[in-house]
Scaffold this motif. Structure first.
Motif, PDB file in Angstrom:
ATOM      1  N   SER A   1       0.833  -1.209   0.000  1.00  0.00           N
ATOM      2  CA  SER A   1       0.000   0.000   0.000  1.00  0.00           C
ATOM      3  C   SER A   1       0.862   1.251   0.000  1.00  0.00           C
ATOM      4  O   SER A   1       0.566   2.226  -0.701  1.00  0.00           O
ATOM      5  N   GLY A   2       1.947   1.202   0.764  1.00  0.00           N
ATOM      6  CA  GLY A   2       2.859   2.347   0.810  1.00  0.00           C
ATOM      7  C   GLY A   2       3.522   2.611  -0.527  1.00  0.00           C
ATOM      8  O   GLY A   2       3.618   3.758  -0.973  1.00  0.00           O
ATOM      9  N   ILE A   3       3.978   1.539  -1.191  1.00  0.00           N
ATOM     10  CA  ILE A   3       4.635   1.692  -2.490  1.00  0.00           C
ATOM     11  C   ILE A   3       3.664   2.250  -3.533  1.00  0.00           C
ATOM     12  O   ILE A   3       3.996   3.160  -4.302  1.00  0.00           O
ATOM     13  N   LYS A   4       2.450   1.703  -3.542  1.00  0.00           N
ATOM     14  CA  LYS A   4       1.470   2.156  -4.524  1.00  0.00           C
ATOM     15  C   LYS A   4       1.107   3.622  -4.290  1.00  0.00           C
ATOM     16  O   LYS A   4       1.011   4.415  -5.242  1.00  0.00           O
ATOM     17  N   SER A   5       0.941   4.007  -3.035  1.00  0.00           N
ATOM     18  CA  SER A   5       0.614   5.394  -2.704  1.00  0.00           C
ATOM     19  C   SER A   5       1.729   6.336  -3.127  1.00  0.00           C
ATOM     20  O   SER A   5       1.474   7.450  -3.605  1.00  0.00           O
ATOM     21  N   LEU A   6       2.972   5.865  -2.972  1.00  0.00           N
ATOM     22  CA  LEU A   6       4.119   6.691  -3.349  1.00  0.00           C
ATOM     23  C   LEU A   6       4.121   6.986  -4.845  1.00  0.00           C
ATOM     24  O   LEU A   6       4.305   8.135  -5.269  1.00  0.00           O
ATOM     25  N   PHE A   7       3.887   5.962  -5.652  1.00  0.00           N
ATOM     26  CA  PHE A   7       3.888   6.160  -7.101  1.00  0.00           C
ATOM     27  C   PHE A   7       2.682   6.973  -7.563  1.00  0.00           C
ATOM     28  O   PHE A   7       2.777   7.756  -8.514  1.00  0.00           O
ATOM     29  N   VAL A   8       1.550   6.791  -6.900  1.00  0.00           N
ATOM     30  CA  VAL A   8       0.374   7.610  -7.217  1.00  0.00           C
ATOM     31  C   VAL A   8       0.654   9.073  -6.907  1.00  0.00           C
ATOM     32  O   VAL A   8       0.290   9.980  -7.680  1.00  0.00           O
ATOM     33  N   PHE A   9       1.320   9.325  -5.796  1.00  0.00           N
ATOM     34  CA  PHE A   9       1.654  10.693  -5.386  1.00  0.00           C
ATOM     35  C   PHE A   9       2.504  11.406  -6.440  1.00  0.00           C
ATOM     36  O   PHE A   9       2.316  12.592  -6.719  1.00  0.00           O
ATOM     37  N   PHE A  10       3.447  10.659  -7.037  1.00  0.00           N
ATOM     38  CA  PHE A  10       4.322  11.256  -8.048  1.00  0.00           C
ATOM     39  C   PHE A  10       3.727  11.186  -9.453  1.00  0.00           C
ATOM     40  O   PHE A  10       4.371  11.597 -10.426  1.00  0.00           O
ATOM     41  N   GLY A  11       2.505  10.662  -9.562  1.00  0.00           N
ATOM     42  CA  GLY A  11       1.839  10.618 -10.856  1.00  0.00           C
ATOM     43  C   GLY A  11       2.413   9.609 -11.819  1.00  0.00           C
ATOM     44  O   GLY A  11       2.225   9.730 -13.040  1.00  0.00           O
ATOM     45  N   ALA A  12       3.111   8.589 -11.303  1.00  0.00           N
ATOM     46  CA  ALA A  12       3.726   7.580 -12.169  1.00  0.00           C
ATOM     47  C   ALA A  12       2.729   6.467 -12.478  1.00  0.00           C
ATOM     48  O   ALA A  12       1.727   6.291 -11.786  1.00  0.00           O
ATOM     49  N   ASP A  13       3.024   5.734 -13.528  1.00  0.00           N
ATOM     50  CA  ASP A  13       2.184   4.587 -13.888  1.00  0.00           C
ATOM     51  C   ASP A  13       2.302   3.528 -12.792  1.00  0.00           C
ATOM     52  O   ASP A  13       3.409   3.186 -12.351  1.00  0.00           O
ATOM     53  N   THR A  14       1.196   2.963 -12.356  1.00  0.00           N
ATOM     54  CA  THR A  14       1.215   2.028 -11.220  1.00  0.00           C
ATOM     55  C   THR A  14       0.797   0.613 -11.606  1.00  0.00           C
ATOM     56  O   THR A  14       0.602  -0.228 -10.722  1.00  0.00           O
ATOM     57  N   LYS A  15       0.666   0.330 -12.891  1.00  0.00           N
ATOM     58  CA  LYS A  15       0.163  -0.995 -13.241  1.00  0.00           C
ATOM     59  C   LYS A  15       1.159  -2.105 -12.897  1.00  0.00           C
ATOM     60  O   LYS A  15       0.765  -3.267 -12.754  1.00  0.00           O
ATOM     61  N   PHE A  16       2.444  -1.759 -12.733  1.00  0.00           N
ATOM     62  CA  PHE A  16       3.426  -2.772 -12.351  1.00  0.00           C
ATOM     63  C   PHE A  16       3.345  -3.119 -10.867  1.00  0.00           C
ATOM     64  O   PHE A  16       3.850  -4.165 -10.440  1.00  0.00           O
ATOM     65  N   VAL A  17       2.699  -2.260 -10.062  1.00  0.00           N
ATOM     66  CA  VAL A  17       2.651  -2.460  -8.616  1.00  0.00           C
ATOM     67  C   VAL A  17       1.921  -3.751  -8.257  1.00  0.00           C
ATOM     68  O   VAL A  17       2.261  -4.419  -7.276  1.00  0.00           O
ATOM     69  N   ASP A  18       0.911  -4.130  -9.049  1.00  0.00           N
ATOM     70  CA  ASP A  18       0.158  -5.346  -8.749  1.00  0.00           C
ATOM     71  C   ASP A  18       1.022  -6.604  -8.835  1.00  0.00           C
ATOM     72  O   ASP A  18       0.650  -7.652  -8.286  1.00  0.00           O
ATOM     73  N   ALA A  19       2.171  -6.508  -9.509  1.00  0.00           N
ATOM     74  CA  ALA A  19       3.069  -7.661  -9.616  1.00  0.00           C
ATOM     75  C   ALA A  19       4.158  -7.644  -8.546  1.00  0.00           C
ATOM     76  O   ALA A  19       4.874  -8.638  -8.375  1.00  0.00           O
ATOM     77  N   LEU A  20       4.274  -6.543  -7.817  1.00  0.00           N
ATOM     78  CA  LEU A  20       5.364  -6.406  -6.853  1.00  0.00           C
ATOM     79  C   LEU A  20       5.328  -7.389  -5.686  1.00  0.00           C
ATOM     80  O   LEU A  20       6.384  -7.715  -5.145  1.00  0.00           O
ATOM     81  N   PRO A  21       4.144  -7.879  -5.240  1.00  0.00           N
ATOM     82  CA  PRO A  21       4.185  -8.868  -4.161  1.00  0.00           C
ATOM     83  C   PRO A  21       5.096 -10.054  -4.467  1.00  0.00           C
ATOM     84  O   PRO A  21       5.800 -10.553  -3.583  1.00  0.00           O
ATOM     85  N   THR A  22       5.105 -10.503  -5.718  1.00  0.00           N
ATOM     86  CA  THR A  22       5.983 -11.611  -6.095  1.00  0.00           C
ATOM     87  C   THR A  22       7.443 -11.214  -5.942  1.00  0.00           C
ATOM     88  O   THR A  22       8.256 -11.993  -5.424  1.00  0.00           O
ATOM     89  N   ALA A  23       7.788  -9.995  -6.375  1.00  0.00           N
ATOM     90  CA  ALA A  23       9.171  -9.533  -6.283  1.00  0.00           C
ATOM     91  C   ALA A  23       9.606  -9.343  -4.835  1.00  0.00           C
ATOM     92  O   ALA A  23      10.737  -9.673  -4.465  1.00  0.00           O
ATOM     93  N   LEU A  24       8.693  -8.819  -3.994  1.00  0.00           N
ATOM     94  CA  LEU A  24       9.050  -8.541  -2.600  1.00  0.00           C
ATOM     95  C   LEU A  24       9.246  -9.814  -1.786  1.00  0.00           C
ATOM     96  O   LEU A  24      10.129  -9.880  -0.925  1.00  0.00           O
ATOM     97  N   ILE A  25       8.431 -10.824  -2.065  1.00  0.00           N
ATOM     98  CA  ILE A  25       8.517 -12.040  -1.260  1.00  0.00           C
ATOM     99  C   ILE A  25       9.469 -13.071  -1.860  1.00  0.00           C
ATOM    100  O   ILE A  25       9.881 -14.016  -1.186  1.00  0.00           O
TER     101      ILE A  25
END
Length: 423
Positions: A317-341
């Motif tokens: 949630s923090g990562i997604k909020s950060l990218f939304v704040f900067f107006g960046a594309d966030t469609k890659f965020v949904d795949a980040l759980p795999t990368a983080l774990i």
């Protein structure tokens, strides 16, 4: 010491996050499910395994590993007695002597390492682990301080964890079961990402160990490997999905069977008692599996607590909020759980990848990117626990930091390539 601090931090953070959720957000049963929860329990709101169940999973994993360790360590024993490992050591000696300057010329560890790297290249995780443990045991023989990781062990483990892989067999298989339109479309991105991650790991560790990578032998080998990978990418890009699946199966399965054949034929030629040599090596597989159980239980329990406490959800949630704040594309965020774990648990990352495929569809951008993440590196903390645990290393020095930095390079590369291939 680094692993001790990280492990302690995992547990403390998990309990703190769970306490906040319990006392401030009304999740009164979170502690109970963190301890005794089973993912198969329909009443379990977390749908994740708790501490007790994770301990059973860790032991079950080691028990299943016994057979694989016994098989491949037995074959390794045959190869050693037949002189095959010494032959491999002589072939790769000019390159490895520069990258591993502390290893004597012709030492068996060089052959063990190349067997491990070869299994990784083919996406054969079950074969890579026994070869890797044998390599660590060989390197431990040269280690003057048995509880502190040597430079050679750190270099080997970081290159192994980077996971250079020609064929992400397991990811292709999972995408196929999820009815992806083209299950093999992650083939080329995975190959490029693992190559970049491996080069990053080599650069990071060489910098720490003051190894000059601009030596002619190293440059020649790196350029040669790069050329082979480039040709493979070119060849695969000309194939259709069905042909890629057939090619990957032929290459991975065929080469491992060829290795078996060459080892046995070489032993017969050298008049080695093949079966006795196999039994001698296989016995070590059982002992090694028992030795790594405590390390694996410790790592998997800490990861389980992070998952069940909801820490990963908070981070996401923090990562997604950060990218939304900067107006960046966030469609890659949904795949980040795999990368983080992924650095923490291969099984959990596989589950995250499948979950992304189910929720977003197997042909979505997030699903393809999560597949690249899954196929692009090894499980850092699992590797540290198993490989260092197998030889009794307690002080891992800068190994974990180097692996995680190489992982970060791989993640960034995966995201960039996915926008090129899948957007």
């Amino acid at each position: 010491m680094a692993l001790s601090r990280i492990w302690s931090a995992f547990i403390i953070i998990a309990i703190v996050v769970a306490s906040i959720k319990c006392f401030f957000f009304g999740h009164s049963d979170i502690f109970n499910w963190m301890v005794i929860g089973k993912s198969s329990d329909p009443l379990n709101p977390l749908k994740l395994d708790g501490i007790i169940e994770t301990c059973w999973i860790a032991v079950d994993l080691c028990i299943k590993l016994v057979g694989t360790l016994a098989l491949f360590m037995g074959l390794m024993s045959i190869a050693e007695k037949a002189g095959g490992i010494r032959l491999l050591s002589r072939i790769i000696g000019p390159f490895f002597s520069k990258l591993f300057p502390e290893i004597p010329k012709g030492h068996p560890s060089m052959g063990h390492m190349i067997m491990n790297f070869s299994a990784n290249l083919l996406g054969l995780d079950n074969a890579a682990t026994p070869f890797g443990i044998k390599a660590m045991e060989s390197l431990q023989e040269l280690n003057p301080n048995k509880e502190v990781a040597s430079n050679s062990q750190i270099m080997f483990l970081c290159l192994h964890a980077a996971g250079l892989c020609l064929i992400p067999v397991s990811v292709i298989a999972i995408r196929s079961t999820q009815n992806a339109q083209d299950p093999t479309d992650i083939f080329i991105p995975c190959l490029i990402v693992t190559f970049v991650g491996t080069m990053a790991a080599m650069l990071i560790v060489s910098f720490r160990q003051k190894i000059n990578l601009l030596q002619p032998v190293i440059i020649t080998w790196v350029l040669g490997i790069s050329a082979i990978i480039g040709l493979l990418v070119w060849y695969v890009s000309k194939l259709n999905a069905e042909s890629i699946k057939s090619f990957s199966g032929l290459l991975s399965g065929g080469i491992i069977l060829l290795i078996f054949l060459l080892i046995v034929l070489g032993a017969l030629y050298k008049k080695i008692d093949v079966f006795d040599a196999f039994i001698d090596g296989a016995k070590g597989g059982f002992e090694t599996a028992l030795k790594i159980i405590p390390y694996l239980v410790g790592i998997l329990v800490a990861v389980s607590m992070l998952r069940t406490s909801g820490t990963f959800d908070v981070v996401m949630s923090g990562i997604k909020s950060l990218f939304v704040f900067f107006g960046a594309d966030t469609k890659f965020v949904d795949a980040l759980p795999t990368a983080l774990i992924r650095p923490l648990s291969g099984g959990a990352a596989r589950g995250m990848m499948v979950s992304t495929m189910i929720s977003s569809g197997p042909d979505s951008f997030a699903s393809k990117l999560s597949g690249v993440f899954q196929g692009a590196s090894d499980t850092t903390f699992y590797v540290v626990a198993v490989y260092f645990g197998a030889v009794g290393i307690k002080n891992t020095r800068y190994a974990i930091g180097s692996m995680l930095l190489a992982d970060l390079v791989g993640v960034c590369t995966a995201i960039a390539l996915s926008y090129m291939f899948f957007a």
